[in-house]
Design an enzyme around this catalytic site. Structure first.
Site, mmCIF file in Angstrom:
data_model
loop_
_atom_site.group_PDB
_atom_site.id
_atom_site.type_symbol
_atom_site.label_atom_id
_atom_site.label_comp_id
_atom_site.label_asym_id
_atom_site.label_seq_id
_atom_site.Cartn_x
_atom_site.Cartn_y
_atom_site.Cartn_z
ATOM 1 N NE ARG A 1 -5.551 0.959 11.134
ATOM 2 C CZ ARG A 1 -4.456 1.579 10.703
ATOM 3 N NH1 ARG A 1 -4.534 2.735 10.122
ATOM 4 N NH2 ARG A 1 -3.279 1.017 10.832
ATOM 5 N NE ARG B 1 0.252 -2.196 12.217
ATOM 6 C CZ ARG B 1 1.307 -1.583 11.715
ATOM 7 N NH1 ARG B 1 2.500 -2.063 11.901
ATOM 8 N NH2 ARG B 1 1.164 -0.484 11.036
ATOM 9 N NE ARG C 1 9.662 -1.229 9.675
ATOM 10 C CZ ARG C 1 8.586 -0.769 9.038
ATOM 11 N NH1 ARG C 1 8.730 -0.154 7.887
ATOM 12 N NH2 ARG C 1 7.397 -0.925 9.541
ATOM 13 N NE ARG D 1 8.513 -4.213 5.270
ATOM 14 C CZ ARG D 1 7.308 -3.677 5.405
ATOM 15 N NH1 ARG D 1 6.647 -3.246 4.370
ATOM 16 N NH2 ARG D 1 6.765 -3.588 6.601
ATOM 17 C CE LYS E 1 -2.439 0.362 3.702
ATOM 18 N NZ LYS E 1 -2.241 1.528 4.552
HETATM 19 P P1 AMP Z 1 -0.261 2.724 11.009
HETATM 20 O O1 AMP Z 1 1.015 3.469 10.866
HETATM 21 O O2 AMP Z 1 -1.275 3.059 9.933
HETATM 22 O O3 AMP Z 1 -0.093 1.259 11.166
HETATM 23 O O4 AMP Z 1 -0.934 3.254 12.380
HETATM 24 C C1 AMP Z 1 -0.266 3.134 13.603
HETATM 25 C C2 AMP Z 1 -1.270 3.125 14.751
HETATM 26 O O5 AMP Z 1 -2.022 4.355 14.762
HETATM 27 C C3 AMP Z 1 -2.335 2.052 14.666
HETATM 28 O O6 AMP Z 1 -1.886 0.802 15.158
HETATM 29 C C4 AMP Z 1 -3.444 2.640 15.524
HETATM 30 O O7 AMP Z 1 -3.154 2.526 16.909
HETATM 31 C C5 AMP Z 1 -3.359 4.112 15.159
HETATM 32 N N1 AMP Z 1 -4.249 4.405 14.019
HETATM 33 C C6 AMP Z 1 -3.866 4.685 12.731
HETATM 34 N N2 AMP Z 1 -4.960 4.879 11.971
HETATM 35 C C7 AMP Z 1 -6.032 4.730 12.766
HETATM 36 C C8 AMP Z 1 -7.438 4.799 12.565
HETATM 37 N N3 AMP Z 1 -7.976 5.053 11.358
HETATM 38 N N4 AMP Z 1 -8.248 4.591 13.640
HETATM 39 C C9 AMP Z 1 -7.749 4.346 14.847
HETATM 40 N N5 AMP Z 1 -6.431 4.235 15.116
HETATM 41 C C10 AMP Z 1 -5.589 4.426 14.083
#
Ligand code: AMP
Length: 231
Positions: A88, A178, A166, A127, A13
């Site tokens: 999400r 996730r 990483r 990765r 993505k």
């Molecule tokens: P990401 O970098 O997109 O994996 O986001 C890191 C963390 O931010 C996630 O594990 C959530 O804790 C929080 N987060 C990101 N986007 C959202 C969202 N749309 N709703 C709620 N929490 C979010």
């Protein structure tokens, strides 16, 4: 051009998002990045979000949705945006949809990169990062970008540099959490994708839904994406 981009962690993505951002010269709005910036600047929002993020949970909608809606209305988003990481869940999808309608902001495309959970997990754990350049893709599980071998050691396929992993890419619990949220068709991210698909099916939307098979290599996926976008 306003685009919503969906895909599990490990689906490519980020890579496809960067291609779209460049192609259309639009703002790449990533919820996770905004949270991390707020945490490092030690803002009130960052303080509230941190405890959830550290646990691998979603930050409550009451914090996340206003933050994103506010971001989309900043002047640098006027030419268009690519929203990544939001919505999400179904509630966020509805809130976004309603807010866009209310603000007269159109949505043009909903892009979904489709990839099964096991492949996505392999992609993440496979990765390898080149110490010389982050943009040298190496993955022990992806044909075409497997690292080169020298003296029994894996090295960067582009520049023969040293390869690293990483730490969060190797944390199976964090990856699992996730993906649990993403692949939840009841109320997770796939349910949010369905919300938009249903709307498009009913003819109640002016946006188009583009589904992409995330299994081929980066170039094949981006070719398919750009073809489906008509560019
Ligand atoms: P990401 O970098 O997109 O994996 O986001 C890191 C963390 O931010 C996630 O594990 C959530 O804790 C929080 N987060 C990101 N986007 C959202 C969202 N749309 N709703 C709620 N929490 C979010």
């Amino acid at each position: 051009m306003n685009i919503l981009l969906f895909g599990p962690n490990g689906s490519g993505k980020g890579t496809q998002g960067a291609i779209l951002q460049k192609k259309f010269n639009i703002q790449h709005v990533e919820s996770g990045v905004i949270f991390r910036e707020n945490i490092s600047r030690e803002t009130e929002l960052g303080r509230k979000a941190k405890e959830y993020i550290d646990r691998g949970e979603l930050v409550p909608d009451g914090i996340t949705t206003p933050m994103i809606l506010n971001r989309l209305q900043q002047p640098d988003c006027a030419k268009g945006w690519l929203l990544d990481g939001f919505p999400r869940n179904v509630n966020q999808a509805k809130q976004l949809d309603e807010a866009l309608t209310k603000a007269g902001l159109g949505l043009d495309y909903v892009v979904e990169i489709v990839l099964d959970r096991q492949t996505a997990k392999n992609r993440i754990t496979g990765r390898r990062l080149c110490v010389n350049d982050n943009n040298h893709p190496n993955n022990i599980f992806i044909e075409g970008i497997k690292p080169a071998q020298k003296d029994g050691k894996s090295i960067c396929r582009v520049c023969e540099g040293e390869l690293k992993t990483r730490s969060d890419d190797q944390d199976e619990v964090a990856i699992g959490k996730r993906h649990e949220i993403y692949y939840n068709k009841g109320n997770g991210t796939l349910a949010a994708v369905d919300y938009f698909k249903e709307k498009a099916k009913k003819g109640a939307a002016r946006f188009k839904v583009i589904e992409l098979d995330g299994r081929p290599g980066v170039q094949e996926v981006s070719r398919e994406l750009l073809t489906k976008l008509g560019v």
